[in-house]
Structures are given as C-alpha cells and as structure tokens.
Motif scaffolding. Structure first.
Motif, PDB file in Angstrom:
ATOM      1  N   MET A   1      21.878 -22.216 -11.710  1.00  0.00           N
ATOM      2  CA  MET A   1      22.646 -21.177 -11.023  1.00  0.00           C
ATOM      3  C   MET A   1      22.509 -19.814 -11.696  1.00  0.00           C
ATOM      4  SD  MET A   1      23.885 -22.282  -8.287  1.00  0.00           S
ATOM      5  CE  MET A   1      24.831 -20.834  -7.915  1.00  0.00           C
ATOM      6  N   CYS A   2      22.114 -19.778 -12.942  1.00  0.00           N
ATOM      7  CA  CYS A   2      21.969 -18.518 -13.662  1.00  0.00           C
ATOM      8  C   CYS A   2      20.518 -18.041 -13.709  1.00  0.00           C
ATOM      9  CB  CYS A   2      22.497 -18.666 -15.081  1.00  0.00           C
ATOM     10  SG  CYS A   2      24.271 -18.954 -15.143  1.00  0.00           S
ATOM     11  N   CYS A   3      19.602 -18.754 -13.073  1.00  0.00           N
ATOM     12  CA  CYS A   3      18.189 -18.370 -13.080  1.00  0.00           C
ATOM     13  C   CYS A   3      17.940 -17.261 -12.062  1.00  0.00           C
ATOM     14  CB  CYS A   3      17.305 -19.573 -12.764  1.00  0.00           C
ATOM     15  SG  CYS A   3      17.371 -20.811 -14.063  1.00  0.00           S
ATOM     16  N   GLU A   4      16.987 -16.389 -12.390  1.00  0.00           N
ATOM     17  CA  GLU A   4      16.664 -15.270 -11.507  1.00  0.00           C
ATOM     18  C   GLU A   4      15.364 -15.463 -10.751  1.00  0.00           C
ATOM     19  OE1 GLU A   4      16.945 -14.266 -14.982  1.00  0.00           O
ATOM     20  OE2 GLU A   4      19.080 -13.822 -14.892  1.00  0.00           O
ATOM     21  N   ALA A   5      14.486 -16.335 -11.232  1.00  0.00           N
ATOM     22  CA  ALA A   5      13.167 -16.469 -10.625  1.00  0.00           C
ATOM     23  C   ALA A   5      12.671 -17.906 -10.715  1.00  0.00           C
ATOM     24  CB  ALA A   5      12.180 -15.526 -11.307  1.00  0.00           C
ATOM     25  N   MET A   6      11.635 -18.154  -9.925  1.00  0.00           N
ATOM     26  CA  MET A   6      10.996 -19.465  -9.893  1.00  0.00           C
ATOM     27  C   MET A   6       9.500 -19.237 -10.154  1.00  0.00           C
ATOM     28  SD  MET A   6      10.626 -21.912  -6.513  1.00  0.00           S
ATOM     29  CE  MET A   6      12.089 -21.167  -5.881  1.00  0.00           C
ATOM     30  N   LEU A   7       8.930 -20.048 -11.041  1.00  0.00           N
ATOM     31  CA  LEU A   7       7.508 -19.979 -11.342  1.00  0.00           C
ATOM     32  C   LEU A   7       6.851 -21.227 -10.774  1.00  0.00           C
ATOM     33  CD1 LEU A   7       5.094 -18.681 -12.856  1.00  0.00           C
ATOM     34  CD2 LEU A   7       5.761 -20.057 -14.823  1.00  0.00           C
TER      35      LEU A   7
ATOM     36  N   VAL B   1      -8.603 -17.713  -2.433  1.00  0.00           N
ATOM     37  CA  VAL B   1      -7.201 -18.096  -2.290  1.00  0.00           C
ATOM     38  C   VAL B   1      -6.518 -17.228  -1.232  1.00  0.00           C
ATOM     39  CG1 VAL B   1      -4.980 -18.288  -3.474  1.00  0.00           C
ATOM     40  CG2 VAL B   1      -7.081 -18.876  -4.677  1.00  0.00           C
ATOM     41  N   VAL B   2      -5.883 -17.893  -0.267  1.00  0.00           N
ATOM     42  CA  VAL B   2      -5.061 -17.219   0.732  1.00  0.00           C
ATOM     43  C   VAL B   2      -3.629 -17.710   0.513  1.00  0.00           C
ATOM     44  CG1 VAL B   2      -4.597 -16.901   3.178  1.00  0.00           C
ATOM     45  CG2 VAL B   2      -6.958 -17.100   2.372  1.00  0.00           C
ATOM     46  N   LEU B   3      -2.732 -16.780   0.192  1.00  0.00           N
ATOM     47  CA  LEU B   3      -1.350 -17.124  -0.155  1.00  0.00           C
ATOM     48  C   LEU B   3      -0.397 -16.411   0.784  1.00  0.00           C
ATOM     49  CD1 LEU B   3       0.533 -18.539  -2.242  1.00  0.00           C
ATOM     50  CD2 LEU B   3       0.482 -16.414  -3.524  1.00  0.00           C
ATOM     51  N   ASP B   4       0.533 -17.157   1.364  1.00  0.00           N
ATOM     52  CA  ASP B   4       1.554 -16.587   2.245  1.00  0.00           C
ATOM     53  C   ASP B   4       2.901 -17.137   1.792  1.00  0.00           C
ATOM     54  OD1 ASP B   4       2.830 -15.279   4.323  1.00  0.00           O
ATOM     55  OD2 ASP B   4       2.430 -16.868   5.772  1.00  0.00           O
ATOM     56  N   VAL B   5       3.840 -16.240   1.486  1.00  0.00           N
ATOM     57  CA  VAL B   5       5.147 -16.654   0.986  1.00  0.00           C
ATOM     58  C   VAL B   5       6.219 -16.191   1.964  1.00  0.00           C
ATOM     59  CG1 VAL B   5       6.800 -16.485  -0.901  1.00  0.00           C
ATOM     60  CG2 VAL B   5       4.367 -16.528  -1.402  1.00  0.00           C
ATOM     61  N   LYS B   6       7.018 -17.131   2.429  1.00  0.00           N
ATOM     62  CA  LYS B   6       8.180 -16.843   3.269  1.00  0.00           C
ATOM     63  C   LYS B   6       9.430 -17.037   2.408  1.00  0.00           C
ATOM     64  CE  LYS B   6       5.725 -16.563   7.061  1.00  0.00           C
ATOM     65  NZ  LYS B   6       5.292 -15.299   7.516  1.00  0.00           N
ATOM     66  N   GLU B   7      10.591 -16.897   3.007  1.00  0.00           N
ATOM     67  CA  GLU B   7      11.841 -17.027   2.251  1.00  0.00           C
ATOM     68  C   GLU B   7      12.007 -18.415   1.637  1.00  0.00           C
ATOM     69  OE1 GLU B   7      16.637 -16.820   3.016  1.00  0.00           O
ATOM     70  OE2 GLU B   7      15.321 -15.685   4.335  1.00  0.00           O
ATOM     71  N   LYS B   8      11.638 -19.464   2.369  1.00  0.00           N
ATOM     72  CA  LYS B   8      11.819 -20.827   1.865  1.00  0.00           C
ATOM     73  C   LYS B   8      10.536 -21.649   1.929  1.00  0.00           C
ATOM     74  CE  LYS B   8      16.681 -21.553   2.819  1.00  0.00           C
ATOM     75  NZ  LYS B   8      17.640 -22.460   3.398  1.00  0.00           N
TER      76      LYS B   8
ATOM     77  N   GLY C   1       7.626 -11.006  -5.221  1.00  0.00           N
ATOM     78  CA  GLY C   1       7.001 -11.870  -6.217  1.00  0.00           C
ATOM     79  C   GLY C   1       5.661 -11.348  -6.698  1.00  0.00           C
ATOM     80  N   THR C   2       5.123 -12.047  -7.682  1.00  0.00           N
ATOM     81  CA  THR C   2       3.804 -11.722  -8.217  1.00  0.00           C
ATOM     82  C   THR C   2       2.973 -12.998  -8.289  1.00  0.00           C
ATOM     83  OG1 THR C   2       4.533 -12.054 -10.501  1.00  0.00           O
ATOM     84  CG2 THR C   2       4.667  -9.808  -9.623  1.00  0.00           C
TER      85      THR C   2
ATOM     86  N   GLU D   1      -0.489 -18.831 -10.887  1.00  0.00           N
ATOM     87  CA  GLU D   1       0.939 -18.791 -11.197  1.00  0.00           C
ATOM     88  C   GLU D   1       1.607 -17.790 -10.266  1.00  0.00           C
ATOM     89  OE1 GLU D   1       1.657 -18.014 -15.327  1.00  0.00           O
ATOM     90  OE2 GLU D   1       0.810 -19.940 -15.941  1.00  0.00           O
ATOM     91  N   VAL D   2       2.551 -18.273  -9.476  1.00  0.00           N
ATOM     92  CA  VAL D   2       3.274 -17.440  -8.520  1.00  0.00           C
ATOM     93  C   VAL D   2       4.726 -17.343  -8.991  1.00  0.00           C
ATOM     94  CG1 VAL D   2       3.935 -17.150  -6.115  1.00  0.00           C
ATOM     95  CG2 VAL D   2       1.769 -18.273  -6.674  1.00  0.00           C
ATOM     96  N   THR D   3       5.184 -16.123  -9.232  1.00  0.00           N
ATOM     97  CA  THR D   3       6.574 -15.894  -9.642  1.00  0.00           C
ATOM     98  C   THR D   3       7.326 -15.308  -8.461  1.00  0.00           C
ATOM     99  OG1 THR D   3       5.847 -15.455 -11.907  1.00  0.00           O
ATOM    100  CG2 THR D   3       8.066 -14.737 -11.304  1.00  0.00           C
ATOM    101  N   LEU D   4       8.414 -15.969  -8.067  1.00  0.00           N
ATOM    102  CA  LEU D   4       9.214 -15.555  -6.913  1.00  0.00           C
ATOM    103  C   LEU D   4      10.644 -15.296  -7.357  1.00  0.00           C
ATOM    104  CD1 LEU D   4       7.895 -18.315  -4.504  1.00  0.00           C
ATOM    105  CD2 LEU D   4       7.216 -15.930  -4.537  1.00  0.00           C
TER     106      LEU D   4
END
Length: 183
Positions: free
Chosen positions: A106-112, A125-132, A156-157, A168-171
């Motif tokens: 609950m205290c985390c800010e990002a997901m790797l 690489v073709v990357l598409d990021v949606k909300e979920k 994200g990066t 590595e995708v950081t969201l």
C-alpha cells in the motif's frame, strides 16, 4: 438503492423460498415441484435484466481490459517475467518514521516489470501499456499481462538491456491521495 428492480425482488423471494424449511412436510413430490417452480422463477428473474441496448451481448463492465489482445491462435510463447513493487524510502522514513510508510504494498509508488527476451533486438519490441494491461509483442514472443494495480499509462519508463536480453518497464501507480500516498 437504484439497482434494485423487479428482478432483484424476485431473486430475494426465490432465495427466501429455497431457504425456508416449511416446504419439507409436503413429501417427495412436493419437494420436486417446489424446486422446479423455484428454479423457473430464478431463471426468469435472471433473464429479465435490463440492458442499455438489447443487441448488446455484454456490458462494458463485464469485459476485462486487454481482452482484445488475447489471441489463442498465436503460437508465440510467453516470455519469463517478474513483477516487483518499488517504494521511495529516505532516512526520515527508515530512522524517524515521519512519513508513516511501512514495507507493505500500500505504500509503494511504482511497479517494475522485468521481462526476459533472449535473442531480441530493441527495435523489434512493440510495447503498449494501458491502465491495467501491458501488451508486449516481438517476432518471437508475446505477453498480455493484466496488471495487479491501476497505473498511469503515460508516466512509465522502459529500458532494454541488449547484453542480457531483458526489458525493464517501470509503471507509476494510480492511487488516491491520502496521508501515506503524498506527492
């Protein structure tokens, strides 16, 4: 209670009839007739739900995000991946406890998201990021990943490491602001 219509009342009445013990004295034939009537009334109640458009098969809430990317005929394998949660922690958190952060998710800010893509070039690489949902496509691999938390799709990066063949995708999480999740 806006969602309670006739079908909800019928559902409750059918459930009440199923749970009542008064019908047990009628014998075996009465029980079968009671069960048949109850099943029919529950079926009629469930089929009488109102939809916005009668031609719609599903409502928007019933379809999972990212399901348009599910392709069962695609023979490409799914690459190995792991999801790690990230948290910014300073000395004021570690030693003084000023920001009330703890090691929970609950205290985390990002997901790797670490994805292993051996024998792949960064240009493939073709990357598409949606909300979920995260959708990754390469000539050799495909990954459709439902994310455990809502994220900012544009914040994200992504970094590709050609020597190890890893992406590595950081969201960043999309969370409501409270005393723990301060900007």
């Amino acid at each position: 209670m806006e969602g309670l219509g006739v079908s909800s009342v019928q559902h409750l009445q059918a459930l009440s009839s199923l749970l009542s013990t008064q019908h047990g004295d009628e014998g075996d034939e009465g029980d079968e007739d009671f069960v048949r009537r109850t099943c029919i009334s529950v079926y009629l109640a469930s089929t009488s739900r109102e939809k916005k458009n009668n031609k719609d098969i599903w409502s928007e809430e019933e379809v999972a995000e990212g399901s348009q990317y599910d392709d069962l005929a695609d023979p490409r394998p799914q690459p190995e991946y792991e999801i790690l949660l990230k948290q910014s922690v300073g000395t004021e958190d570690l030693f003084l406890g000023l920001n009330r952060k703890d090691p929970s998710s609950m205290c985390c800010e990002a997901m790797l998201v670490k994805i292993k893509l051996p024998d792949t070039e960064a240009t493939d690489v073709v990357l598409d990021v949606k909300e979920k949902f995260l959708d990754l496509r390469t000539p050799k691999y495909k990954l459709g990943l439902h994310l455990p938390h809502p994220t900012h799709s544009h914040g994200g990066t992504a970094r590709f490491f050609p020597e190890s063949g890893a992406l590595e995708v950081t969201l960043l999480f999309k969370r409501p602001m409270d005393e723990i999740n301060m900007p």
